[in-house]
Design a protein around this motif. Structure first.
Motif, PDB file in Angstrom:
ATOM      1  N   PHE A  51       0.856  -1.064   0.088  1.00 48.27           N
ATOM      2  CA  PHE A  51      -0.147  -0.163  -0.011  1.00 48.27           C
ATOM      3  C   PHE A  51       0.752   1.299  -0.073  1.00 48.27           C
ATOM      4  N   HIS A  52       1.809   1.481   0.792  1.00 50.03           N
ATOM      5  CA  HIS A  52       2.745   2.584   0.794  1.00 50.03           C
ATOM      6  C   HIS A  52       3.596   2.771  -0.377  1.00 50.03           C
ATOM      7  N   GLY A  53       3.418   1.843  -1.352  1.00 46.32           N
ATOM      8  CA  GLY A  53       4.218   2.157  -2.669  1.00 46.32           C
ATOM      9  C   GLY A  53       3.064   2.289  -3.838  1.00 46.32           C
ATOM     10  N   TRP A  54       2.031   2.742  -3.468  1.00 43.63           N
ATOM     11  CA  TRP A  54       0.888   3.347  -4.728  1.00 43.63           C
ATOM     12  C   TRP A  54       1.749   4.253  -5.681  1.00 43.63           C
ATOM     13  N   ARG A  55       2.622   5.126  -4.757  1.00 42.13           N
ATOM     14  CA  ARG A  55       3.344   6.184  -5.988  1.00 42.13           C
ATOM     15  C   ARG A  55       3.986   5.447  -6.851  1.00 42.13           C
ATOM     16  N   SER A  56       4.769   4.618  -6.416  1.00 34.70           N
ATOM     17  CA  SER A  56       5.865   3.700  -7.436  1.00 34.70           C
ATOM     18  C   SER A  56       4.747   2.993  -8.570  1.00 34.70           C
ATOM     19  N   LEU A  57       3.672   2.374  -8.119  1.00 34.47           N
ATOM     20  CA  LEU A  57       2.964   1.991  -9.147  1.00 34.47           C
ATOM     21  C   LEU A  57       2.413   3.113 -10.206  1.00 34.47           C
ATOM     22  N   LEU A  58       2.041   4.023  -9.539  1.00 37.11           N
ATOM     23  CA  LEU A  58       1.342   5.221 -10.309  1.00 37.11           C
ATOM     24  C   LEU A  58       2.590   5.569 -11.505  1.00 37.11           C
ATOM     25  N   ARG A  59       3.656   5.850 -10.974  1.00 34.18           N
ATOM     26  CA  ARG A  59       4.814   6.295 -11.793  1.00 34.18           C
ATOM     27  C   ARG A  59       4.925   5.216 -12.894  1.00 34.18           C
ATOM     28  N   SER A  60       4.973   4.031 -12.513  1.00 35.49           N
ATOM     29  CA  SER A  60       5.035   2.923 -13.715  1.00 35.49           C
ATOM     30  C   SER A  60       4.138   3.013 -14.621  1.00 35.49           C
ATOM     31  N   MET A  61       2.816   3.388 -14.184  1.00 32.65           N
ATOM     32  CA  MET A  61       1.437   3.321 -15.175  1.00 32.65           C
ATOM     33  C   MET A  61       1.681   4.538 -16.009  1.00 32.65           C
ATOM     34  N   GLN A  94      -6.847   1.965 -21.437  1.00 29.81           N
ATOM     35  CA  GLN A  94      -7.759   0.807 -20.972  1.00 29.81           C
ATOM     36  C   GLN A  94      -6.900  -0.393 -20.615  1.00 29.81           C
ATOM     37  N   TYR A  95      -5.946  -0.447 -21.334  1.00 30.22           N
ATOM     38  CA  TYR A  95      -5.006  -1.715 -21.139  1.00 30.22           C
ATOM     39  C   TYR A  95      -4.267  -1.595 -19.523  1.00 30.22           C
ATOM     40  N   ILE A  96      -4.034  -0.229 -19.165  1.00 31.81           N
ATOM     41  CA  ILE A  96      -3.469  -0.171 -18.113  1.00 31.81           C
ATOM     42  C   ILE A  96      -4.312  -0.259 -16.777  1.00 31.81           C
TER      43      ILE A  96
END
Length: 351
Positions: free
Chosen positions: A62-72, A83-85
């Protein structure tokens, strides 16, 4: 494609450092902001799911949602469709899952599907040309080149509450598409967007529309010819796909097989001047052989729509079925339809 001014990029960066990444596809600040909001919501949601599952070793706690957002955002900057993302796309009141290898549903297709439902319910079933005794029978719909299954599923959601019985068959050459269409059927039933009857009413089957489609339809024809044939087939020309007319995101990431018709060695034997019209010939010929009551074919632009309407007239003469047909293009040219916008050729049979 014109360069985005440095001042605009700097202004976006000051608002959020991730916005310039999205600019490469969005090309406008307002659209980039919308996409960033959708991506952020999805990143937080995914991180919360991981936390709820106790996925301590997850790549994105959870605390890494920002990393996930950057990769998106980086994936989006490379042209990967949103839509694929995100993994889904609204379609009417449905939630259509989207996966690489299957064409993403378009807003125009959604609009055309609503219009198809209106025609079926108000023009066909209630029309004096559709006898009352036939209305009590099973309404049969065939959705060719079904992709995600979005058309089949939305038609069921809109029409099933108003008919006694219906049967929808979706056909696609891609096993990946058929697998996703079946997932979307189950997914939308579980979400409560489709009735439980949809599981019995809707079938998805793999097959090549350019082959003898009657073999693919099999037993569905033995129970009676289809009342409706609807299709959003591949209709982009080889030239348009490669000359920059088709956007980079579509060219790089969406399946070519769902966009561009394959080369046909028998093309010279058909009454066609354009390779991109070949699916329409086969689908219309099938509809005339089966004497289908309503045919709706999505076309890439008004020019293609006019060619398909002309082809339909020619085939009607060949099959001696001229007098009982109404052929039109929707939306009509005088309704403000731009020449480059998709349209639908509608063929209605009155026996």
């Amino acid at each position: 494609m014109p360069r985005i001014p440095n001042r605009t990029i700097l202004n976006a960066y000051r608002q959020d450092p991730l916005l310039p990444l999205l600019f490469q596809e969005c090309r406008s600040l307002s659209l980039a902001k919308n996409e960033l909001r959708w991506l952020r919501d999805r990143a937080v949601h995914m991180a919360q799911l991981n936390l709820a599952k106790g996925a301590v070793a997850s790549k994105y706690p959870f605390h890494g949602w920002r990393s996930l957002l950057r990769s998106m955002c980086r994936a989006r900057s490379r042209g990967l469709p949103l839509q694929y993302i995100l993994g889904d796309q609204p379609f009417g009141n449905l939630d259509i899952r989207c996966e690489r290898g299957v064409l993403i549903p378009r807003p125009e297709t959604e609009t055309f599907t609503f219009h198809a439902a209106d025609l079926i319910l108000h023009d066909m079933l209630n029309n004096r040309h559709f006898p009352a005794e036939d209305r009590a029978k099973c309404l049969r719909i065939i959705d060719l080149c079904t992709g995600t299954g979005c058309i089949s599923l939305l038609l069921h959601a809109l029409i099933a509450p108003h008919v006694q019985e219906m049967s929808i068959l979706g056909v696609d050459i891609s096993a990946t598409a058929i697998g996703l269409a079946r997932k979307n059927l189950v997914h939308n039933i579980r979400r409560g967007y489709l009735s439980d009857n949809a599981l019995m009413d809707i079938t998805f089957r793999q097959g090549n529309v350019l082959d003898d489609i009657r073999d693919i339809l099999g037993s569905s024809i033995h129970t009676g010819p289809p009342d409706v044939i609807i299709s959003n087939p591949p209709y982009i020309s080889q030239q348009s796909f490669g000359d920059g007319t088709t956007t980079r995101s579509v060219r790089k990431f969406e399946p070519r097989i769902a966009l561009v018709p394959p080369k046909d060695d028998c093309m010279s034997e058909l009454p066609l001047n354009r390779q991109e019209d070949i699916f329409y010939y086969h689908i219309l010929a099938l509809s005339f052989r089966l004497k289908t009551s309503l045919v709706m074919l999505e076309c890439g632009d008004l020019s293609q729509g006019k060619r398909v309407a002309t082809l339909c007239n020619d085939l009607a003469a060949e099959y001696s079925q001229v007098g009982n047909l109404r052929i039109c293009i929707w939306p009509a040219a005088d309704s403000g339809l731009q020449c480059s916008e998709p349209c639908v050729v509608i063929v209605q049979r009155y026996d």
